[in-house]
Write a protein that holds these residues in place. Structure first.
Motif, short mmCIF file in Angstrom:
data_model
loop_
_atom_site.label_atom_id
_atom_site.label_comp_id
_atom_site.label_asym_id
_atom_site.label_seq_id
_atom_site.Cartn_x
_atom_site.Cartn_y
_atom_site.Cartn_z
N PHE A 1 0.83 -1.21 0.00
CA PHE A 1 0.00 0.00 0.00
C PHE A 1 0.86 1.26 0.00
O PHE A 1 0.66 2.17 -0.80
N SER A 2 1.83 1.34 0.92
CA SER A 2 2.61 2.57 1.07
C SER A 2 3.51 2.82 -0.14
O SER A 2 3.64 3.96 -0.59
N VAL A 3 4.12 1.76 -0.69
CA VAL A 3 4.98 1.93 -1.86
C VAL A 3 4.15 2.31 -3.08
O VAL A 3 4.53 3.17 -3.88
N ALA A 4 2.98 1.67 -3.24
CA ALA A 4 2.09 2.00 -4.36
C ALA A 4 1.61 3.44 -4.27
O ALA A 4 1.53 4.15 -5.28
N LEU A 5 1.28 3.89 -3.04
CA LEU A 5 0.80 5.26 -2.85
C LEU A 5 1.88 6.26 -3.23
O LEU A 5 1.61 7.23 -3.95
N ALA A 6 3.11 6.04 -2.75
CA ALA A 6 4.20 6.97 -3.05
C ALA A 6 4.51 6.97 -4.55
O ALA A 6 4.72 8.04 -5.15
N THR A 7 4.53 5.80 -5.17
CA THR A 7 4.82 5.69 -6.60
C THR A 7 3.72 6.38 -7.42
O THR A 7 4.01 7.09 -8.39
N HIS A 8 2.47 6.17 -7.02
CA HIS A 8 1.34 6.80 -7.70
C HIS A 8 1.42 8.33 -7.61
O HIS A 8 1.15 9.04 -8.58
N LYS A 9 1.79 8.84 -6.44
CA LYS A 9 1.87 10.28 -6.25
C LYS A 9 2.92 10.89 -7.17
O LYS A 9 2.70 11.96 -7.76
N VAL A 10 4.07 10.24 -7.28
CA VAL A 10 5.11 10.75 -8.17
C VAL A 10 4.62 10.77 -9.61
O VAL A 10 4.79 11.76 -10.34
N ALA A 11 3.99 9.68 -10.04
CA ALA A 11 3.50 9.60 -11.41
C ALA A 11 2.42 10.64 -11.68
O ALA A 11 2.33 11.17 -12.79
N SER A 12 1.62 10.97 -10.66
CA SER A 12 0.51 11.91 -10.84
C SER A 12 1.00 13.33 -11.11
O SER A 12 0.25 14.15 -11.65
N VAL A 13 2.23 13.62 -10.72
CA VAL A 13 2.77 14.95 -10.99
C VAL A 13 2.83 15.20 -12.50
O VAL A 13 2.60 16.33 -12.96
N ALA A 14 3.08 14.16 -13.28
CA ALA A 14 3.14 14.30 -14.73
C ALA A 14 1.78 14.68 -15.30
O ALA A 14 1.70 15.31 -16.37
N LEU A 15 0.69 14.31 -14.61
CA LEU A 15 -0.64 14.74 -15.03
C LEU A 15 -0.73 16.26 -15.03
O LEU A 15 -1.25 16.88 -15.96
N GLY A 16 -0.21 16.88 -13.97
CA GLY A 16 -0.20 18.34 -13.89
C GLY A 16 0.66 18.97 -14.97
O GLY A 16 0.30 20.00 -15.55
N VAL A 17 1.79 18.32 -15.28
CA VAL A 17 2.67 18.84 -16.33
C VAL A 17 1.96 18.80 -17.68
O VAL A 17 1.98 19.76 -18.45
N GLY A 18 1.30 17.67 -17.96
CA GLY A 18 0.56 17.55 -19.22
C GLY A 18 -0.55 18.58 -19.33
O GLY A 18 -0.78 19.16 -20.40
N ALA A 19 -1.24 18.83 -18.22
CA ALA A 19 -2.31 19.83 -18.22
C ALA A 19 -1.75 21.23 -18.44
O ALA A 19 -2.33 22.04 -19.17
N VAL A 20 -0.61 21.53 -17.82
CA VAL A 20 0.02 22.84 -18.00
C VAL A 20 0.35 23.07 -19.48
O VAL A 20 0.11 24.16 -20.03
N LEU A 21 0.89 22.04 -20.14
CA LEU A 21 1.26 22.17 -21.55
C LEU A 21 0.06 22.50 -22.42
O LEU A 21 0.17 23.25 -23.40
N ARG A 22 -1.13 21.95 -22.07
CA ARG A 22 -2.32 22.18 -22.89
C ARG A 22 -3.03 23.47 -22.52
O ARG A 22 -3.56 24.18 -23.38
#
Length: 251
Positions: free
Chosen positions: A42-63
């Motif tokens: 759970f804890s490793v998946a949560l931390a990994t997911h949070k890091v990956a989710s930052v790219a969602l914000g980057v993609g949104a910023v670009l658009r």
């Protein structure tokens, strides 16, 4: 991980983040459980997911870079109130029983979708309210609580921000989604990733596929939101909230 596992991660991340960027949140509904299913704790998946989710914000910023102008007032408000909540939530998540938290979040998330359905004109027009000092302080207190949920849980907190910006500050859905994707996706999730990364472990070898899917999904979902406007975003928001609610409550 072998190539097939990486490809599965990429597809999951792409689909989850495209829907998230279009509806204003909910990427964790799909992405986070898959990480656990593939073998992460759970804890490793949560931390990994949070890091990956930052790219969602980057993609949104670009658009959104050329089409949306964020007001400094709300940028500062969401940073000052949301980030402390994210860090606090990330520090105490392991103290909360997972199942109890999921059920509570599921009930709240379902309530958001039902509320939006019962308000046909909600978020269809930009009608700014509560922009005075008292309104911003009150709104900021709720953003702090949502930030706490964002730091401690995985699904639906972006949807909370979207509806709060619509319901309290009078934004239309398209404008609110832009704030959610950029401020929550980039800054809140970034703070959560750092907090959880310091407290636990991150599977760095899983991140290339997740980051690529999040980046492309964030851009594609933002493009769809800009193209189709408030009516379709509202419908997507309602579908995603009810789906997330059922998933969290019934497991």
């Amino acid at each position: 991980m072998n190539f097939l596992d990486q490809f599965i991660l990429f597809l999951v991340s792409l689909v989850a983040n495209t829907f998230s960027a279009f509806s204003g949140g909910g990427a964790g509904l799909i992405q986070f459980p898959v990480l656990i299913f593939l073998g992460l704790s759970f804890s490793v998946a949560l931390a990994t997911h949070k890091v990956a989710s930052v790219a969602l914000g980057v993609g949104a910023v670009l658009r959104y870079l050329k089409t949306s102008r964020l007001e400094r007032q709300f940028v500062v408000l969401m940073l000052l109130t949301g980030l402390p909540g994210v860090v606090l939530g990330g520090n105490i998540i392991l103290l909360i029983p997972d199942r109890m938290a999921e059920i509570a979040l599921g009930i709240l998330t379902g309530g958001l979708g039902i509320y939006s359905i019962l308000k046909p004109q909600l978020g269809q027009n930009y009608e700014p309210v509560h922009r005075d000092w008292i309104g911003c302080v009150s709104g900021g207190m709720v953003l702090f609580l949502i930030g706490f949920l964002n730091g401690s849980l995985t699904s639906g907190t972006g949807l909370f921000v979207t509806l709060w910006l619509v319901g309290w500050f009078g934004m239309d859905y398209q404008r609110a989604v832009a704030y959610t994707l950029i401020m929550v996706g980039l800054f809140w999730n970034g703070a959560g990733a750092i907090t959880l990364g310091l407290l636990g472990d991150i599977r760095w070898d899983w991140l290339p596929a997740l980051l690529l899917g999040s980046l492309l999904g964030g851009y594609l979902g933002s493009h769809l939101a800009i193209k189709h406007g408030n009516r379709w975003i509202k419908r997507a928001f309602e579908i995603v909230t009810l789906f997330i609610s059922a998933k969290l409550i019934y497991g």
